[in-house]
Scaffold this active site. Structure first.
Site, short mmCIF file in Angstrom:
data_model
loop_
_atom_site.label_atom_id
_atom_site.label_comp_id
_atom_site.label_asym_id
_atom_site.label_seq_id
_atom_site.Cartn_x
_atom_site.Cartn_y
_atom_site.Cartn_z
N TYR A 9 0.84 -1.21 0.00
CA TYR A 9 0.00 0.00 0.00
C TYR A 9 0.87 1.26 0.00
CZ TYR A 9 -3.70 3.17 1.77
OH TYR A 9 -4.60 4.19 1.95
N LYS B 41 1.12 4.20 -2.88
CA LYS B 41 0.77 5.60 -2.59
C LYS B 41 1.97 6.52 -2.79
CE LYS B 41 -3.54 4.88 -1.42
NZ LYS B 41 -4.62 5.35 -2.30
P1 NAI Z 1 -13.30 2.77 1.31
O1 NAI Z 1 -12.82 1.37 1.36
O2 NAI Z 1 -14.34 3.22 2.28
O3 NAI Z 1 -13.81 3.13 -0.17
C1 NAI Z 1 -13.04 2.79 -1.28
C2 NAI Z 1 -13.82 3.07 -2.53
O4 NAI Z 1 -13.07 2.61 -3.65
C3 NAI Z 1 -15.16 2.35 -2.57
O5 NAI Z 1 -16.09 3.16 -3.27
C4 NAI Z 1 -14.84 1.11 -3.38
O6 NAI Z 1 -15.98 0.54 -4.00
C5 NAI Z 1 -13.87 1.70 -4.39
N1 NAI Z 1 -13.05 0.68 -5.02
C6 NAI Z 1 -12.17 -0.17 -4.43
N2 NAI Z 1 -11.64 -0.97 -5.36
C7 NAI Z 1 -12.19 -0.61 -6.55
C8 NAI Z 1 -12.04 -1.09 -7.87
N3 NAI Z 1 -11.23 -2.11 -8.18
N4 NAI Z 1 -12.75 -0.48 -8.85
C9 NAI Z 1 -13.59 0.54 -8.58
N5 NAI Z 1 -13.77 1.03 -7.34
C10 NAI Z 1 -13.08 0.45 -6.34
O7 NAI Z 1 -11.99 3.65 1.42
P2 NAI Z 1 -11.76 5.17 1.86
O8 NAI Z 1 -11.30 5.17 3.26
O9 NAI Z 1 -12.89 6.01 1.46
O10 NAI Z 1 -10.48 5.50 0.96
C11 NAI Z 1 -10.53 6.25 -0.23
C12 NAI Z 1 -9.11 6.54 -0.67
O11 NAI Z 1 -8.44 7.25 0.37
C13 NAI Z 1 -8.29 5.28 -0.94
O12 NAI Z 1 -7.43 5.50 -2.03
C14 NAI Z 1 -7.49 5.13 0.34
O13 NAI Z 1 -6.29 4.44 0.11
C15 NAI Z 1 -7.25 6.57 0.71
N6 NAI Z 1 -6.94 6.80 2.11
C16 NAI Z 1 -7.84 6.50 3.11
C17 NAI Z 1 -7.51 6.74 4.42
C18 NAI Z 1 -8.44 6.47 5.56
O14 NAI Z 1 -8.03 6.65 6.71
N7 NAI Z 1 -9.67 6.09 5.34
C19 NAI Z 1 -6.19 7.26 4.79
C20 NAI Z 1 -5.33 7.54 3.67
C21 NAI Z 1 -5.70 7.30 2.39
#
Ligand code: NAI
Length: 249
Positions: free
Chosen positions: A156, A160
């Site tokens: 990961y 990133k």
């Molecule tokens: P989440 O797991 O709640 O949502 C992820 C979203 O991406 C969902 O809509 C899911 O359906 C979609 N997704 C995943 N794989 C996919 C694929 N193969 N094709 C299409 N859509 C896909 O995650 P969250 O927390 O909202 O994270 C969003 C972004 O922020 C990610 O890139 C994550 O790495 C990043 N992030 C999140 C943090 C956190 O604390 N929640 C911290 C740092 C970065």
């Protein structure tokens, strides 16, 4: 620069929940037409209805960003339908955590494919429409893990971190075309991705933060709203860290 009279069109991946959902809602509230992209249509249709009831404009695009050909076709489809593509937010991301010695090739490759390769494919597909419009705002959602590392996240963090070098490179390539590319690096944000952390881990994390609290998806959406606005044309190649003062790097 004055905002365009026609609605700017934004493509947001991973818009079904969490940070992506908040970004899509915010961009729609700011007057963009938002293409909601994610794997399953159900939650996207719900969000589209919510946005429209609030007076905004959105459409739904069911696509697996891990499928490069499908993702590129989806973005080309947006340009065909709207005649423009102004904003791309590479937000979809996954974790497959494991310690280095236990991490499988599959865990490494899957994370790199969904988190990094998708951004490459999407930006390559979006660059031509943006060049035609002489305007583009690209934001990729990275993570503080990619800046300072995090045990159990070699895959990961690598994905990133690579988004930073990738975005800075395309910022240099596309800067004279009116296109900017930036990275937003969230810290710990309350979403499905972090909801299973044990309370003692969450409490430990809070203790490391200047603001002593986890972030909300809306905190990230606010940063994206600025980085994708017309007035942010001089902001490019940057990493904006939104982490409650965790890393300060
Ligand atoms: P989440 O797991 O709640 O949502 C992820 C979203 O991406 C969902 O809509 C899911 O359906 C979609 N997704 C995943 N794989 C996919 C694929 N193969 N094709 C299409 N859509 C896909 O995650 P969250 O927390 O909202 O994270 C969003 C972004 O922020 C990610 O890139 C994550 O790495 C990043 N992030 C999140 C943090 C956190 O604390 N929640 C911290 C740092 C970065």
């Amino acid at each position: 620069m004055a905002e365009s009279n026609e609605k700017r069109v934004a493509f947001v991946t991973g818009a079904s929940r969490g940070i992506g959902r908040a970004i899509a809602s915010r961009l729609a509230a700011d007057g963009r037409h938002v293409v909601l992209a994610s794997r399953s249509e159900g939650p996207l249709n719900e969000l589209k209805t919510e946005i429209e009831q609030a007076g905004g404009s959105a459409s739904v695009c069911a696509v697996d960003v891990g499928d490069g050909a499908a993702l590129a076709a989806a973005i080309e489809g947006v340009f065909k339908e709207h005649g423009r593509l102004d904003i791309l937010v590479n937000n979809a991301g996954i974790t497959r955590d494991n310690l280095l010695l236990r991490m499988s090739d599959e865990e490494f490759d899957e994370v790199m494919n969904v988190n990094l390769r998708s951004a490459f494919v999407a930006c390559r597909a979006a660059a031509r429409p943006m060049m035609k419009g002489k305007f583009g705002r690209i934001v990729s959602i990275a993570s503080t893990s990619g800046l300072v590392g995090n045990s159990g996240q070699a895959n990961y963090a690598a994905s990133k971190s690579a988004l930073v070098g990738f975005s800075r490179t395309i910022a240099r390539e596309l800067g004279t075309k009116g296109i900017t590319a930036n990275v937003i690096a969230p810290g710990f944000i309350e979403t499905d991705m972090t909801k299973d952390l044990p309370p003692q881990v969450t409490d430990h994390i809070k203790g490391l933060l200047a603001v002593r609290d986890l972030g909300k998806p809306e905190d990230i959406a606010a940063a994206v709203a600025y980085a994708t606005s017309d007035e942010a044309g001089y902001l490019t190649g940057q990493v904006i860290t939104v982490d409650g003062g965790m890393t300060m790097c």
